[in-house]
Design a protein around this motif. Structure first.
Motif, short mmCIF file in Angstrom:
data_model
loop_
_atom_site.label_atom_id
_atom_site.label_comp_id
_atom_site.label_asym_id
_atom_site.label_seq_id
_atom_site.Cartn_x
_atom_site.Cartn_y
_atom_site.Cartn_z
N PHE A 28 0.83 -1.21 0.00
CA PHE A 28 0.00 0.00 0.00
C PHE A 28 0.86 1.26 0.00
O PHE A 28 0.53 2.26 -0.66
CB PHE A 28 -0.94 -0.01 1.21
CG PHE A 28 -2.18 -0.82 1.01
CD1 PHE A 28 -3.20 -0.37 0.18
CD2 PHE A 28 -2.34 -2.03 1.65
CE1 PHE A 28 -4.36 -1.11 -0.01
CE2 PHE A 28 -3.50 -2.80 1.47
CZ PHE A 28 -4.51 -2.33 0.64
N ALA A 56 -9.08 -0.20 2.23
CA ALA A 56 -8.74 1.05 1.55
C ALA A 56 -9.91 1.67 0.79
O ALA A 56 -9.77 2.78 0.28
CB ALA A 56 -7.57 0.82 0.59
N VAL A 68 -1.71 -3.18 -6.31
CA VAL A 68 -1.35 -3.42 -4.91
C VAL A 68 -1.19 -4.91 -4.65
O VAL A 68 -0.27 -5.35 -3.95
CB VAL A 68 -2.40 -2.81 -3.96
CG1 VAL A 68 -2.19 -3.28 -2.52
CG2 VAL A 68 -2.32 -1.29 -4.01
#
Length: 216
Positions: A28, A56, A68
């Motif tokens: 992240f 998120a 990610v």
């Protein structure tokens, strides 16, 4: 009548949950988000398809989800040689087999990671799932259903370490046993549906007769 043991791998049989949290944290960060490790740890056990939007948000998932997940894989690859099985895992597998259980591993892990873990457990010949087997991972029940299908079973006893394992099991009406090895509190595992919870694999093996695995 032959019974089925449906076993989670990450955080249950191999000590990976905190490695996963670190890998997600770094992934992240590479994409401009710094998330607290405690929050990431609490999401471990979800498949990566669920974890990114859960921690998120859906907008971040749409913009960066695949990137990610790719970064997480790279970061976890760098840590995987530090992963070790929990004490007692070999004895658990042996004892379940002695009691006539069919064993199948139900994990949403990356296929190459799952292969590595099963090698560590000397369990490469057992049937297992990976993230490639389903489109919808835990807490959806799909992985557990695929695991049951792989051994021709309609029911079984599950073993896991996260609330997501037990949410999935409950949707299929499966009995379940929890371990504290993943870092989640006993009260949370019980509230999620775990019928019994043990501090470690060794303590489960010692009490197998009175656990759901012993009672069938």
């Amino acid at each position: 009548m032959e019974q089925t043991a449906v076993l989670d791998v990450d955080g249950t049989l191999v000590d990976t949950n905190y490695h996963h949290a670190i890998a997600w944290y770094r992934a992240f960060r590479k994409h401009g988000r710094t998330l607290p490790l405690w929050r990431l740890h609490r999401a471990i056990g979800m498949g990566g398809d669920k974890l990114v939007p859960a921690v998120a948000g859906i907008d971040f998932e749409r913009a960066f989800g695949d990137d990610v997940r790719s970064a997480w894989e790279t970061e976890f690859d760098a840590l995987i040689d530090e992963v070790r099985p929990f004490d007692g895992t070999q004895r658990l597998l042996e004892t379940l087999e002695e009691r006539g259980y069919r064993i199948v591993f139900a994990t949403s892990g990356n296929p190459k990671h799952v292969d590595h873990f099963l090698t560590l457990l000397d369990a490469s010949t057992y049937p297992h799932t990976t993230s490639d087997d389903v489109d919808d991972t835990k807490p959806a029940p799909d992985l557990l259903q695929v695991a049951l299908d792989k051994v021709g079973a309609t029911s079984g006893v599950t073993l896991g370490d996260s609330v997501w394992d037990f949410h999935a099991a409950a949707r299929l009406g499966l009995r379940s046993v929890g371990l504290l090895t993943g870092g989640t509190a006993e009260s949370e595992l019980t509230a999620a549906g775990a019928e019994a919870v043990y501090p470690s694999v060794i303590e489960l093996v010692a009490d197998l007769d009175t656990s759901p695995f012993g009672r069938g």
